[in-house]
Design an enzyme around this catalytic site. Structure first.
Site, PDB file in Angstrom:
ATOM      1  N   SER A   1       0.698  -1.188   0.190  1.00  0.00           N
ATOM      2  CA  SER A   1       0.113   0.320   0.515  1.00  0.00           C
ATOM      3  C   SER A   1       1.209   0.725   0.260  1.00  0.00           C
ATOM      4  CB  SER A   1      -1.010  -0.104   0.988  1.00  0.00           C
ATOM      5  OG  SER A   1      -1.486   1.485   1.082  1.00  0.00           O
TER       6      SER A   1
ATOM      7  N   TYR B   1      -2.224  -0.598  10.381  1.00  0.00           N
ATOM      8  CA  TYR B   1      -2.528  -1.966   8.987  1.00  0.00           C
ATOM      9  C   TYR B   1      -1.132  -0.860   8.075  1.00  0.00           C
ATOM     10  CZ  TYR B   1      -3.290  -0.956   4.566  1.00  0.00           C
ATOM     11  OH  TYR B   1      -3.345  -1.027   2.840  1.00  0.00           O
TER      12      TYR B   1
END
Length: 255
Positions: free
Chosen positions: A143, A156
């Protein structure tokens, strides 16, 4: 076709980016092992779409947050068609919570899925490649948040930062085995996980202001890069993160 006689396993491929990756790899000639927590109408539709292309598709249900499960998934995938050439670690989760309220259960859920499962899935694949003296290709779905901050998603971001370092480390350690490892880092992509954002015009406009191209990406944009990295066109590329973000990462300002 660049993946003719190749078999690819794509984790978390029932929908979104994972499904797009499976379709693109199949379109380029690969037979595909699909994965999700359970086979439902999404997986069944995907199998039909791939087999209609003239490629083979098989679904294996597994929760990749558990190390024994992901090892079994890789071994079962190998058994389906007798080989495995490409591993795309796409499965991932996130939890939105203020840092001071994050529970151990939430932390473990994110880290086990996004990092621990990937670690031991790669390990199982590498052992197979070593035993069979086969080269291999691994693409991890990271990401932009391996690089940029994302308040209220601390676990995350930590998982993706760990994945960044894992990829770099393994690229060096596995190079002599002819196993390549890369990360793909999507930015703002129009997927089911972002449906709430897509439905909030004010929030969406704020995101688009941070993207030089002023638009969301598509799962197919990500899949195109994954297919390139899995192919021989990228045979000298390993240990890097490749962004699919419309210019977001180095233009980003937290609102």
């Amino acid at each position: 076709m660049r993946f003719e006689n190749k078999v690819a396993l794509v984790t978390g491929s029932s929908q979104g980016i994972g499904a797009a990756c499976a379709i693109r790899l199949a379109a380029d000639g690969a037979d595909v092992i699909l994965n999700g927590r359970k086979l439902d109408e999404r997986g069944e539709a995907l199998i039909k779409q791939i087999t209609d292309m003239g490629r083979k598709a098989h679904f294996i249900a597994a929760d990749v947050s558990k190390a024994p499960n992901v090892v079994q998934l890789v071994n079962d995938a190998i058994a389906v068609y007798g080989q495995l050439d490409i591993l795309v670690n796409n499965a991932g989760v996130e939890k939105n919570n203020d840092f001071w309220n994050v529970t151990e259960e939430e932390y473990d859920f994110v880290m086990d899925t996004n990092l621990k499962g990937v670690f031991f899935g790669i390990q199982a694949f590498v052992k197979y490649c070593m035993n069979e003296k086969r080269e291999g290709v691994i693409v991890n779905m990271s990401s932009v948040h391996e690089e940029i901050v994302f308040p209220h998603f601390a676990a995350y971001c930590a998982s993706k930062g760990g994945l960044k370092m894992l990829t770099r480390n393994l690229a060096t350690e596995l190079a002599h085995l002819d196993i390549r490892v890369n990360n793909v880092a999507p930015g703002a992509i129009a997927t089911p996980i972002n449906q709430k954002l897509l439905n909030n015009k004010e929030q969406l406009n704020s995101v688009l202001e941070n993207i030089p191209m002023k638009k969301m990406g598509t799962p197919e944009d990500v899949a195109a890069l994954v297919a390139f990295l899995c192919s021989d066109d990228a045979k000298y590329i390993t240990g890097s993160t490749h962004f699919v973000d419309g210019g977001l990462t180095y233009h980003y300002e937290e609102q």
